[in-house]
Design a protein around this motif. Structure first.
Motif, mmCIF file in Angstrom:
data_model
loop_
_atom_site.group_PDB
_atom_site.id
_atom_site.type_symbol
_atom_site.label_atom_id
_atom_site.label_comp_id
_atom_site.label_asym_id
_atom_site.label_seq_id
_atom_site.Cartn_x
_atom_site.Cartn_y
_atom_site.Cartn_z
ATOM 1 N N GLY A 9 0.790 -1.221 0.000
ATOM 2 C CA GLY A 9 0.000 0.000 0.000
ATOM 3 C C GLY A 9 0.826 1.277 0.000
ATOM 4 N N THR A 10 2.155 1.146 -0.151
ATOM 5 C CA THR A 10 3.014 2.327 -0.212
ATOM 6 C C THR A 10 3.729 2.343 -1.561
ATOM 7 N N TYR A 11 4.510 3.357 -1.799
ATOM 8 C CA TYR A 11 5.202 3.473 -3.071
ATOM 9 C C TYR A 11 6.486 4.269 -2.868
ATOM 10 N N PRO A 118 -5.489 -1.262 -0.240
ATOM 11 C CA PRO A 118 -4.769 -0.587 -1.325
ATOM 12 C C PRO A 118 -5.451 -0.794 -2.670
ATOM 13 N N TYR A 123 -3.830 4.823 -1.237
ATOM 14 C CA TYR A 123 -2.648 4.178 -0.681
ATOM 15 C C TYR A 123 -2.651 4.293 0.840
ATOM 16 N N PHE A 126 0.348 8.418 1.572
ATOM 17 C CA PHE A 126 -0.001 9.295 0.459
ATOM 18 C C PHE A 126 0.484 10.705 0.764
ATOM 19 N N ASP A 308 -0.769 12.515 -5.165
ATOM 20 C CA ASP A 308 -0.832 11.260 -5.915
ATOM 21 C C ASP A 308 -2.013 11.271 -6.891
#
Length: 420
Positions: A9-11, A118, A123, A126, A308
């Motif tokens: 769920g992160t980036y 997610p 996310y 975010f 985002d």
């Protein structure tokens, strides 16, 4: 392949796409800085009670989505799920409201955290840019913030977004509507959790996205019909000011926000190219939040725009941002003496404000020129022993292929004139 990966769920933001995110943040912040808003930065975690009181115990954010934990010292903290409560806490703690210049106008940018399922556009980590105007009850402020957000989005080239606008009333008229809505909700076929939410904060039920709940809400009483004269007049002023500024909006009598602190003006920015997660930002007036967290009466208004989701909206419209080149000049030395001389030239160019990079690692001409091409530099400076003996370097235009000798002591001026 690394042993570790980014949490679910992160980036990660990495070049070259990270430049787009930076450009979006800058575009959203630019109108704020030009309108008297000063930058504020708060900790990534706060006392859990700040959000429980301000955001609301009955909200999904507090009851289901907040990352809460207890420290070794016994403090109960939470990663910030939104920005407004933190910014208001910081302003109160620093007594900014006592400086005699109200409203206190602040903007911020940062990461926020919610434990959600997610999906694209949603996310667990975010990024948002937000703005708060603290300590004044004035429809002009509400209009100002909506206009500034519209200006930011249009400066990015976005066109297919809509502004939804509503009024949630105040402490005078909202209780009457609350009672009418609760009476209506008690007659519906709702699950236990939704019934409990209806008793704590019935407006939250209106925000339920489930189709079976929305079908039953078709005949629900509308808050607009319960607004007191003061709230009606206030809302009409906001509408007139936005209209006079040439900003299009849609009245949405069913619009509510997912946080308990909102009163009167509430608005949302939506983009229909994003599917179910259509909201790209939103905000409104929160006249009672200061008192909820132990401060004095300080009527306020603000918004937060998702970086985002704004990037996704740009992609949905096919908007390509004009991003500045990360490298304008790339230096390629041939030999050890040239490495020392050209590195000094690189330093000089950087001090002159010209984005310059260097062929590190002692590679040959072919490998170094490949790096120069990949860098996107407009010009390449090449120097070998013969060039240095002549007190010059070769300046190559990477677009036209033209190359000319330039004296070492004139390289900065030569590059600056060619870059314009």
């Amino acid at each position: 392949m690394s042993t570790f990966q980014a949490p679910k769920g992160t980036y990660d933001l990495l070049p070259p796409s990270s430049a787009k995110f930076l450009a979006v943040r800058e575009a959203i912040a630019a109108p704020l800085r030009n309108s008297g808003y000063g930058y504020v930065e708060t900790p990534g975690f706060e006392n859990v009670e700040l959000f429980a009181r301000g955001v609301g115990e009955s909200t999904d954010i507090v009851s289901k989505e907040m990352y809460a934990f207890e420290t070794k010292g016994g403090d109960k903290l939470a990663l910030r799920p939104e920005g407004t409560a933190s910014v208001l806490r910081a302003a109160l703690e620093a007594n900014l409201h006592k400086a005699g210049n109200l409203p206190v106008k602040l903007w911020y940018s940062g990461s926020y955290y919610r434990y959600e399922r997610p999906q694209k556009g949603r996310y667990r980590h975010f990024s948002q840019v937000g703005a708060e105007a603290i300590g004044a009850e004035d429809p002009v402020l509400d209009a100002e913030l909506i206009i500034l957000a519209d200006q930011a989005y249009r400066s990015l080239g976005l066109r297919n977004f809509r502004i939804l606008l509503n009024s949630l009333g105040d402490r005078e008229c909202r209780p009457v509507y609350r009672e009418a809505l609760q009476s209506f909700l008690r007659g519906l076929d709702l699950d236990e959790d939704t019934r409990r939410r209806a008793e704590i904060n019935p407006l939250r039920v209106l925000d339920d996205k489930r189709a079976d709940v929305q079908r039953q809400l078709a005949g629900a009483p509308v808050l607009r019909d319960y607004l007191c004269d003061a709230c009606k007049a206030y809302h009409e002023s906001v509408r007139e000011l936005i209209t006079a500024a040439g900003v299009d909006f849609e009245d949405d009598v069913k619009l509510v926000r997912g946080l308990d602190y909102y009163t009167r003006t509430t608005f949302e920015f939506v983009h229909d190219g994003l599917g179910s997660q259509s909201a790209v930002g939103g905000g409104g007036r929160y006249d009672g939040l200061s008192e909820m967290i132990g401060g004095p009466e300080l009527p306020s208004v603000g918004w937060a725009l998702g970086v985002d989701r704004t990037v996704l909206a740009l992609e949905a419209e096919g908007v390509e941002l004009e991003l500045p080149a990360t490298t304008s000049v790339f230096a390629v030395p041939l030999g050890e003496d040239a490495r020392r001389v050209l590195f000094a030239v690189v330093t000089e160019l950087r001090r002159a404000g010209i984005a310059t990079d260097f062929a590190f690692g002692g590679r040959g001409l072919k490998g170094a020129m490949k790096s120069a091409n990949r860098s996107g530099a407009r010009f390449t400076i090449v120097a070998g022993e013969r060039d240095l003996a002549d007190g010059a370097v070769q300046l190559k235009d990477m677009e036209s292929g033209e190359q000319s000798a330039v004296p070492l002591d004139g390289i900065v001026e030569a590059v600056r004139s060619k870059l314009g």
